[in-house]
Motif scaffolding. Structure first.
Motif, mmCIF file in Angstrom:
data_model
loop_
_atom_site.group_PDB
_atom_site.id
_atom_site.type_symbol
_atom_site.label_atom_id
_atom_site.label_comp_id
_atom_site.label_asym_id
_atom_site.label_seq_id
_atom_site.Cartn_x
_atom_site.Cartn_y
_atom_site.Cartn_z
ATOM 1 N N ILE A 35 67.436 35.155 47.191
ATOM 2 C CA ILE A 35 66.628 34.264 46.152
ATOM 3 C C ILE A 35 66.120 33.001 46.818
ATOM 4 O O ILE A 35 67.011 32.476 47.576
ATOM 5 C CB ILE A 35 66.966 34.246 44.819
ATOM 6 N N ARG A 36 65.117 32.542 46.686
ATOM 7 C CA ARG A 36 64.561 31.229 47.508
ATOM 8 C C ARG A 36 63.807 30.522 46.625
ATOM 9 O O ARG A 36 62.999 30.812 45.727
ATOM 10 C CB ARG A 36 63.568 31.691 48.648
ATOM 11 N N VAL A 37 64.084 29.342 46.284
ATOM 12 C CA VAL A 37 63.214 28.278 45.611
ATOM 13 C C VAL A 37 62.637 27.073 46.732
ATOM 14 O O VAL A 37 63.119 26.730 47.642
ATOM 15 C CB VAL A 37 64.195 27.474 44.698
ATOM 16 N N LYS A 38 61.312 26.570 46.224
ATOM 17 C CA LYS A 38 60.834 25.621 47.013
ATOM 18 C C LYS A 38 59.978 24.631 46.174
ATOM 19 O O LYS A 38 59.225 25.264 45.226
ATOM 20 C CB LYS A 38 59.964 26.373 48.087
ATOM 21 N N PHE A 39 59.951 23.467 46.433
ATOM 22 C CA PHE A 39 59.185 22.504 45.669
ATOM 23 C C PHE A 39 58.369 21.645 46.620
ATOM 24 O O PHE A 39 59.100 21.095 47.483
ATOM 25 C CB PHE A 39 60.072 21.657 44.772
#
Length: 751
Positions: free
Chosen positions: A746-750
């Motif tokens: 899983i990957r998160v980016k802001f």
């Protein structure tokens, strides 16, 4: 380790949960997969401050950005190069994903001592080839800190030592270029657990960027567990005229590998090993201050100053020179070699290499037109010095039933030596536009290398060696469509040609192990030796490139490169573990490359083909583990496959759901040590990899990857050797490729 892993996992999961609870409303998916970026400026010097517009570059430079690497779900930089870039191949002779032996156009760059290194590698203008053997430790370049790369072909003299076949320039991210936060976690086959996080930002003229990686993997063969801890940070200040950046790279890595195994054992078990352990621990502290100032519209200066300290500790297991089979291994401390002499059947070799390097590089660039014609002139220089402290200890050992060594005596010091490397360089390059459709380039680079050795036990290894050379380069680019004013289906067409020369000085490890009457073992057991000649490369290249539209680009290149006084590691007669370095006359690499890439609706694709013909051009008498080898002109250089094909694509199945894959085909190659081409080749192979990713929200992405999805049995590497466990019989040893495997995360980016 478990506490750190758990903490980072929780840190990553918190923003994931937060984003999932607050999905953006009516937010369209960003189709970043279907951009086809044209890199307009490429590195023309290691500092790469100004760069050169692509239309003026007389070579098949291959470039990639961080999004290209992420899109492939590449494990690290060399994995991306293997799967994407033309002319690049991996000989996985350690079976560790962070210790590959890379070839590009038939030239090597590797972390293994004894490999003839023919490429230079730069990180933000600092050459990261290690001083002791010119090797490159891929595990010391944190992937999620990479902004973009250029793979520059040929013997470009501006990139200095080791640029025989090419140079790799890596530039890192900053807060201005990569503002925002990104984190990912994934796991799967072989007990792999990986966590990455990065954050960049800026306020007024200041910017910052930080990245960290934790990686752990048990490997798919015994004794191949690895653990990596990498950190990168950069702080900077920038206005309209000045850009300053201070970066820091840290790594604390432990890598375990196992080399090729006998064919007879691999036929029974693909996981079989020959001996173990083979452990490498790298600890890096790397500071780099880089700056650029523009004095006027047409004049600027750039430079860097750095310190790079790397400590490498390794333990390697070796078999003895026993000709008869030792059937009982665990309780055996001695074997009879058939002459009535008792010898230890195995040994362990422990090495410590402490390398401290520092230096500065500076260049001035003028873009002032000459007689109303565009012109770019750069003048530069650098001073780089390093100190190395090398120690080697050995102990007698026996083998366990699993072929792992067990020490039977204390370690004893064999070698204790200090080395000093001092490199000075100066260069000038000018690109003049005769017409808007014709650009000429001329360059020259002078390099001076001083290598000093001091023996801390006696005086046998003391020596002072100095090498220097002035290397020229000249080339052109031509746009015939502009010249003739033609309208064709081609939007752009560029023809180019160049000639250049490069230079490699013998390293301390080579200079101290060059006597056939006193062979040494690798990583090294030093003796007093005769000097070696420096290696000189001369390269011609010609090619075409263009595009039919913004969504379809193509390129092709032909090249020929010759090395004078190439340096190879030659096995001592009848030995698989000892030998010496020797100049071997003239070798040649020639071939061609073809590349296509494009976008069609929701499909992003690429195709790269490479042909390399690498041969000896003079007769030579060499040795391998079996005996003497008589090389004739025209014999192929081992461990270099002639053909490679890379094909890849990604397609958006549904809004936000991308599915992709890639294929690598590698043709057959001769076994290392089979310089006269007498043995059966390592077989050709093809493997297929798949990737998928799904954008749950603007900020959250799920991804998965599968490698070798058809579970092909293949080998990337082979060597001629004698099987200690079969009475010393000659046999092909092969490096097996990994079986089918998969990971998800899983990957998160802001932003």
């Amino acid at each position: 380790m478990k506490k750190r892993t758990t903490f980072l996992a929780l840190t990553l999961m918190f923003p994931l949960a937060q984003a999932a609870d607050n999905p953006p409303e009516n937010e369209p998916t960003k189709l970043d997969a279907f951009e086809l970026p044209e890199v307009e400026v490429v590195s023309d010097t290691p500092l790469g401050a100004t760069g050169l517009s692509r239309e003026k570059v007389s070579g098949n430079v291959q470039s990639a950005e961080d999004e290209d690497i992420h899109r492939h779900e590449a494990l690290e930089l060399s994995d991306f190069m293997r799967r994407n870039l033309a002319g690049v191949n991996i000989n996985d002779n350690q079976n560790n994903p962070f210790q590959p032996d890379i070839t590009y156009r038939g030239y090597n760059v590797s972390p293994l001592l004894g490999t003839p290194i023919g490429l230079s590698v730069y990180q933000d203008g600092v050459r990261v080839n290690e001083a002791f053997g010119d090797t490159v430790n891929w595990d010391l370049i944190p992937q999620n800190a990479i902004a973009n790369i250029d793979l520059i072909p040929g013997s470009n003299p501006l990139f200095g030592l080791n640029t025989l076949g090419g140079a790799l320039s890596v530039r890192t991210k900053s807060g201005f270029s990569h503002a925002g936060s990104r984190a990912q976690a994934y796991g799967g086959s072989f007990g792999r657990k990986a966590f990455e996080a990065e954050h960049g930002g800026y306020k007024d003229n200041f910017d910052w960027f930080f990245a960290g990686n934790i990686f752990e993997d048990d490997g798919w063969r015994p004794f191949t567990h690895s653990a990596l801890h990498q950190a990168f940070g950069k702080v900077g200040w920038e206005n309209d005229d000045t850009d300053l950046d201070l970066s820091f790279t840290f790594a604390d890595n432990k890598l375990n590998g196992v080399g090729p195994a006998p064919v007879s054992e691999l036929d029974k078990d693909r996981r079989a090993i020959y001996t173990a352990p083979d452990t490498t621990e790298n600890t890096l502290y790397f500071f780099n201050l880089k700056g650029e100032h523009r004095f006027s519209e047409h004049f600027s200066m750039a430079g860097n100053a750095y310190y790079r300290g790397n400590t490498t500790d390794s333990v390697n297991s070796n078999t003895g020179n026993v000709e008869e089979t030792c059937e009982t291994l665990l309780n055996l401390s001695e074997c009879d070699d058939g002459t009535g002499t008792s010898v230890a059947p195995a040994s362990n070799v422990a090495n410590r290499i402490v390398q401290d390097g520092a230096g500065f590089n500076v260049q001035a660039t003028s873009t002032l037109p000459i007689l109303d014609h565009d012109n770019q002139f750069t003048l530069g220089s650098g001073y780089n010095a390093s100190r190395t402290h090398f120690t080697q200890l050995t102990q007698d050992a026996i083998f366990s039933p699993s072929h792992a060594t067990i020490g039977t005596t204390p370690f004893a010091t064999d070698v204790n030596v200090n080395g000093e490397n001092e490199y000075v360089n100066a260069f000038a390059t000018d690109t003049f536009s005769v017409f808007p459709w014709l650009h000429l380039n001329a360059s020259a680079g002078w390099n001076r290398a001083n290598v000093v050795l001091r023996d801390n036990i006696g005086t046998a290894l003391n020596g002072d060696h100095t090498f220097d050379r002035l290397n020229p380069s000249a080339g052109f680019t031509l746009n015939p469509l502009k010249a003739l004013g033609l309208k064709t289906p081609l939007q752009e067409l560029t023809a180019y040609g160049n000639y250049n020369e490069g230079f490699r000085a013998p390293t301390p490890i080579e200079l101290s192990c060059a006597d056939p009457n006193a062979p040494c073992s690798l990583p090294n057991s030093f003796t007093s030796d005769p000097p070696l000649k420096p290696v000189v490369s001369k390269t011609f290249e010609a090619g075409l490139r263009g595009k039919f539209s913004d969504a379809l680009q193509w390129r092709m290149a032909l090249y020929r490169s010759r090395l004078n006084d190439d340096i190879l590691f030659i096995n001592a007669p009848g030995s698989a573990v000892s030998g010496y370095f020797q100049n071997v006359g003239v070798t040649q690499r020639q071939g061609g490359e073809l590349g296509l890439n494009g976008v069609w609706k929701k499909l992003n694709w690429y195709l790269n083909y490479s042909f390399v013909d690498a041969t000896f051009r003079t007769a030579a008498t060499l040795n391998n583990a079996v005996g003497q080898v008589n090389v004739k002109p025209g014999n192929h250089i081992p461990a270099i496959p002639q053909q490679t094909v890379k094909l890849g694509a990604e397609y958006e199945i549904l809004n936000g759901w991308f599915f992709g894959g890639d294929l690598q085909y590698v043709s057959s190659q001769y076994l290392r040590g089979d310089d006269s081409n007498q043995y059966a080749k390592v077989s050709e192979y093809a493997i297929v990899n798949l990737n998928t990713r799904y954008e749950v929200t603007k900020n959250v992405e799920l991804f998965a990857m599968a490698r070798n999805v058809f579970d092909a049995n293949y080998e990337t590497y082979g060597i001629v050797n004698r099987n200690f466990f079969k009475g010393g019989n000659p046999e092909a040893f092969l490096g097996p490729g990994a079986p089918i495997s998969g990971w998800a995360g899983i990957r998160v980016k802001f932003e």
